[in-house]
Design an enzyme around this catalytic site. Structure first.
Site, PDB file in Angstrom:
ATOM      1  N   CYS A   1      -8.303  12.845  -2.096  1.00 51.96           N
ATOM      2  CA  CYS A   1      -8.893  11.439  -1.840  1.00 51.96           C
ATOM      3  C   CYS A   1      -8.412  10.950  -0.435  1.00 51.96           C
ATOM      4  CB  CYS A   1      -8.253  10.431  -2.937  1.00 51.96           C
ATOM      5  SG  CYS A   1      -8.873  10.749  -4.431  1.00 51.96           S
TER       6      CYS A   1
ATOM      7  N   HIS B   1      -8.049   3.251  -0.205  1.00 48.60           N
ATOM      8  CA  HIS B   1      -8.735   4.151  -1.023  1.00 48.60           C
ATOM      9  C   HIS B   1      -8.838   3.578  -2.544  1.00 48.60           C
ATOM     10  CE1 HIS B   1      -9.893   7.787  -3.592  1.00 48.60           C
ATOM     11  NE2 HIS B   1      -8.696   7.651  -4.136  1.00 48.60           N
TER      12      HIS B   1
ATOM     13  N   ASN C   1     -13.919   5.458  -8.109  1.00 48.49           N
ATOM     14  CA  ASN C   1     -13.336   6.302  -7.324  1.00 48.49           C
ATOM     15  C   ASN C   1     -14.061   7.414  -6.785  1.00 48.49           C
ATOM     16  OD1 ASN C   1     -11.724   7.995  -5.816  1.00 48.49           O
ATOM     17  ND2 ASN C   1     -10.033   7.914  -7.366  1.00 48.49           N
TER      18      ASN C   1
HETATM   19  O1  UT7 Z   1      -7.575   8.988  -6.470  1.00 46.41           O
HETATM   20  C1  UT7 Z   1      -6.896   9.966  -6.609  1.00 46.41           C
HETATM   21  C2  UT7 Z   1      -5.577   9.564  -7.178  1.00 46.41           C
HETATM   22  N1  UT7 Z   1      -5.645   9.272  -8.615  1.00 46.41           N
HETATM   23  C3  UT7 Z   1      -5.099   8.000  -8.889  1.00 46.41           C
HETATM   24  O2  UT7 Z   1      -4.330   7.307  -8.086  1.00 46.41           O
HETATM   25  C4  UT7 Z   1      -5.056   7.604 -10.531  1.00 46.41           C
HETATM   26  C5  UT7 Z   1      -3.765   7.283 -10.854  1.00 46.41           C
HETATM   27  N2  UT7 Z   1      -3.701   6.820 -12.229  1.00 46.41           N
HETATM   28  C6  UT7 Z   1      -4.437   5.829 -12.788  1.00 46.41           C
HETATM   29  O3  UT7 Z   1      -4.974   4.882 -12.197  1.00 46.41           O
HETATM   30  C7  UT7 Z   1      -3.888   5.521 -14.301  1.00 46.41           C
HETATM   31  O4  UT7 Z   1      -2.902   6.150 -14.497  1.00 46.41           O
HETATM   32  C8  UT7 Z   1      -5.445   5.610 -15.313  1.00 46.41           C
HETATM   33  C9  UT7 Z   1      -6.500   4.618 -15.026  1.00 46.41           C
HETATM   34  C10 UT7 Z   1      -5.833   7.157 -15.171  1.00 46.41           C
HETATM   35  C11 UT7 Z   1      -4.607   5.488 -16.652  1.00 46.41           C
HETATM   36  O5  UT7 Z   1      -3.997   4.075 -16.706  1.00 46.41           O
HETATM   37  P1  UT7 Z   1      -2.457   3.910 -17.389  1.00 46.41           P
HETATM   38  O6  UT7 Z   1      -2.429   2.521 -17.255  1.00 46.41           O
HETATM   39  O7  UT7 Z   1      -1.780   4.812 -16.624  1.00 46.41           O
HETATM   40  O8  UT7 Z   1      -2.764   4.599 -19.173  1.00 46.41           O
HETATM   41  P2  UT7 Z   1      -2.129   5.518 -19.691  1.00 46.41           P
HETATM   42  O9  UT7 Z   1      -2.406   6.820 -19.118  1.00 46.41           O
HETATM   43  O10 UT7 Z   1      -0.574   5.054 -19.582  1.00 46.41           O
HETATM   44  O11 UT7 Z   1      -2.387   5.372 -21.229  1.00 46.41           O
HETATM   45  C12 UT7 Z   1      -2.032   4.226 -21.855  1.00 46.41           C
HETATM   46  C13 UT7 Z   1      -2.779   4.020 -23.374  1.00 46.41           C
HETATM   47  C14 UT7 Z   1      -2.669   5.345 -24.105  1.00 46.41           C
HETATM   48  O12 UT7 Z   1      -2.705   5.176 -25.317  1.00 46.41           O
HETATM   49  P3  UT7 Z   1      -1.326   5.237 -26.013  1.00 46.41           P
HETATM   50  O13 UT7 Z   1      -0.759   6.701 -25.947  1.00 46.41           O
HETATM   51  O14 UT7 Z   1      -0.499   3.869 -25.419  1.00 46.41           O
HETATM   52  O15 UT7 Z   1      -1.835   4.667 -27.652  1.00 46.41           O
HETATM   53  C15 UT7 Z   1      -3.846   6.282 -23.722  1.00 46.41           C
HETATM   54  O16 UT7 Z   1      -4.209   7.078 -24.697  1.00 46.41           O
HETATM   55  O17 UT7 Z   1      -4.279   3.849 -23.034  1.00 46.41           O
HETATM   56  C16 UT7 Z   1      -4.958   5.133 -23.724  1.00 46.41           C
HETATM   57  N3  UT7 Z   1      -6.388   5.273 -22.694  1.00 46.41           N
HETATM   58  C17 UT7 Z   1      -7.285   4.691 -22.963  1.00 46.41           C
HETATM   59  N4  UT7 Z   1      -7.697   3.743 -23.880  1.00 46.41           N
HETATM   60  C18 UT7 Z   1      -8.906   3.264 -23.743  1.00 46.41           C
HETATM   61  C19 UT7 Z   1      -6.191   6.251 -21.866  1.00 46.41           C
HETATM   62  N5  UT7 Z   1      -7.402   6.126 -21.386  1.00 46.41           N
HETATM   63  C20 UT7 Z   1      -8.249   5.379 -21.885  1.00 46.41           C
HETATM   64  C21 UT7 Z   1      -9.349   4.702 -22.191  1.00 46.41           C
HETATM   65  N6  UT7 Z   1      -9.966   3.747 -22.853  1.00 46.41           N
HETATM   66  N7  UT7 Z   1     -10.414   5.318 -21.266  1.00 46.41           N
END
Ligand code: UT7
Length: 333
Positions: free
Chosen positions: A116, A256, A286
């Site tokens: 990225c 980004h 993204n």
């Molecule tokens: O560009 C290159 C670099 N990449 C980045 O900068 C990405 C960085 N990371 C992120 O943007 C975020 O971590 C994500 C958008 C990928 C995920 O968001 P998050 O707030 O970190 O969510 P999480 O992984 O902590 O998940 C929270 C909850 C989980 O459920 P439980 O375990 O709390 O019950 C996940 O299973 O949300 C759940 N979850 C979803 N729910 C609905 C994960 N993905 C989804 C989804 N829809 N798509």
């Protein structure tokens, strides 16, 4: 003699027509429009449809637009750098394919891979070729067909990424404008959190790698988020401090577009308000190497000569960095 600087003198961009909305994703994986918007800021992303189309096809559109705006021909390009993680082929370089397709017969070209942060690494590299005095027209392409490496059954990644491409022309200037300062960083130990497991020399494609879905993006979202939020904010503050810039001096932050929460944290650290942040994540998601040039493409008409921009990125590798530049032209004049 005054120092030669590299200035962006034209911008082109291309996004495919097909819109993959949050609503459509709700029918593909267990997710919701509300969750995606509140956690990422994304409403829809573009997907390149059509047999046999790749990153180079989007790049051709972006570069041709840039050339047309500047009123120059493809055979005037000296160098084309293509920043991508989704090359058309493993080899040769997509830069070679683009130069062939647009008729840039006098250019040499190569691909640059920094995930990225690729477009910022590419601008930094391209600027050095201009500053050396050896080359007069360098095109830096940033683009990805992320849909080619996304698992559309994995809700953690498929909601984030989209396809798109932008391109910038760099030319020499002896004035005050252009690329003033760059800070590029990397930390390869971060590779465990964000990578593609197979298809490289360590693990070539096999029936097994396909069955195990190892040709898709693997991302530990939370871990990447933690590093991204800290490092993108810190490097943006660092480039301001070492150039004695205050938040009032900055016309725009060009971040980004990985997650709106990362962008907000960066803007807060820099002390700039929302009105100074280029944001199009809601429309395109993204696009990896495409995010920053696509922002410049969309904001080009608003930019004025002398505007101060801070470009900042964080991505797989890990790689991150920031560029301080003074915009060199009035687009709508
Ligand atoms: O560009 C290159 C670099 N990449 C980045 O900068 C990405 C960085 N990371 C992120 O943007 C975020 O971590 C994500 C958008 C990928 C995920 O968001 P998050 O707030 O970190 O969510 P999480 O992984 O902590 O998940 C929270 C909850 C989980 O459920 P439980 O375990 O709390 O019950 C996940 O299973 O949300 C759940 N979850 C979803 N729910 C609905 C994960 N993905 C989804 C989804 N829809 N798509």
């Amino acid at each position: 003699m005054s120092k030669i600087r590299a200035a962006i003198t034209s911008i082109g961009g291309y996004v495919p027509e097909y819109r993959l909305t949050n609503k459509i994703l709700e029918g593909m994986v267990d997710t919701s429009d509300d969750w995606i918007i509140s956690r990422t800021g994304i409403k829809e992303r573009r997907i390149l449809k059509g047999e046999g189309l790749g990153t180079s096809d989007m790049a051709v559109e972006a570069v041709n637009e840039l050339l047309k705006k500047r009123g120059i021909k493809a055979d005037e390009i000296d160098l084309l750098i293509c920043c991508t993680v989704t090359p058309d082929l493993v080899f040769p370089a997509t830069a070679n394919i683009i130069t062939d397709k647009i008729g840039a017969t006098k250019a040499f070209g190569f691909d640059l891979m920094a995930a990225c942060s690729g477009f910022l690494y590419g601008l930094t590299t391209g600027a050095r070729y201009i500053e050396s005095g050896l080359y007069k027209k360098v095109v830096v392409v940033g683009g990805d067909k992320m849909s080619s490496i996304i698992d559309y059954t994995d809700r953690q990644t498929c909601i984030i990424f989209g396809d798109g491409c932008g391109a910038a022309l760099l030319e020499p200037t002896e004035g005050e404008n252009g690329i003033i300062d760059t800070i590029m960083k990397s930390d390869g130990s971060g590779r465990v959190h964000l990578h593609q497991k197979a298809g490289g020399s360590v693990k070539p494609a096999s029936h097994e790698t396909i069955d195990n879905k190892e040709h898709f993006v693997y991302q530990e979202g939370q871990a990447v988020f933690k590093f991204a939020v800290t490092n993108m904010a810190e490097v943006s503050a660092e480039i301001m401090e070492r150039n004695n810039l205050t938040s009032e001096d900055v016309t725009y932050l060009v971040p980004h577009q990985a997650n709106k929460r990362i962008i907000d944290a960066t803007a807060k650290r820099m002390g700039v308000g929302d009105e100074k942040v280029m944001l199009n994540i809601e429309k395109y998601g993204n696009t990896t190497n495409g995010t920053i040039p696509l922002c410049l493409w969309e904001w080009e008409n608003k930019l004025k000569e002398g505007d101060i921009l801070i470009l900042s990125a964080f991505g797989g590798g890990f790689t991150w960095g920031s560029i301080y530049l003074k915009w060199a032209y009035n687009s709508n004049s």
